[in-house]
Design an enzyme around this catalytic site. Structure first.
Site, PDB file in Angstrom:
ATOM      1  N   CYS A  30      -0.518  -1.608   3.959  1.00 55.89           N
ATOM      2  CA  CYS A  30       0.077  -1.668   5.006  1.00 55.89           C
ATOM      3  C   CYS A  30      -0.596  -2.483   6.152  1.00 55.89           C
ATOM      4  CB  CYS A  30       0.599  -0.151   5.714  1.00 55.89           C
ATOM      5  SG  CYS A  30       1.632  -0.225   7.059  1.00 55.89           S
ATOM      6  N   CYS A  33      -0.572  -0.743   9.519  1.00 54.15           N
ATOM      7  CA  CYS A  33      -1.386   0.458   9.324  1.00 54.15           C
ATOM      8  C   CYS A  33      -2.849  -0.060   9.574  1.00 54.15           C
ATOM      9  CB  CYS A  33      -1.468   1.032   8.051  1.00 54.15           C
ATOM     10  SG  CYS A  33       0.323   1.828   7.668  1.00 54.15           S
TER      11      CYS A  33
END
Length: 126
Positions: A30, A33
């Site tokens: 991600c 993230c």
């Protein structure tokens, strides 16, 4: 305080402890993230009395599903075992610190009383 790894095994004991607990739900693949990780770590160093944990959604799929984490990063904040906030998406440092300040300002006896009222109302309707 450095962040700690949160798994299905230590989730409950972590969030039920006294004080403020912030959890970052993330995954290696991600992009947002990866950008939020250093922000979360940086803020954790400013608030050493609070618990900052990271939940790898790939390694803890059952936990993520049980908590209905549908997008990442997702931040969950607990205080004294009560879920106070759930925010999906990349968050700048100031927004994270503002969220912490809001949690610090809460009177948890009032929060628990509001929760009890809501639950009583739901039982009457159900």
């Amino acid at each position: 305080m450095a962040t700690k790894e949160i798994t299905s095994e230590n989730f409950k004991s972590t969030v039920e402890q006294d004080g403020i607990v912030l959890l970052d739900f993330w995954a290696e693949w991600c992009g947002p993230c990866k950008r939020f990780g250093p922000i979360f770590e940086q803020v954790s160093e400013k608030y050493e009395n609070y618990t900052f944990g990271k939940v790898d959604t790939e390694a803890n799929q059952e936990l993520s599903a049980a908590l209905q984490v549908q997008s990442i990063p997702t931040l969950m904040m607990f205080r004294d075992g009560v879920l106070l906030a759930r925010e999906a998406g990349l968050m700048p440092p100031q927004a994270l610190e503002d969220l912490i300040a809001q949690a610090e300002a809460l009177n948890m006896d009032d929060v628990r009383a509001q929760i009890a009222e809501q639950q009583a109302g739901q039982q009457e309707q159900g």
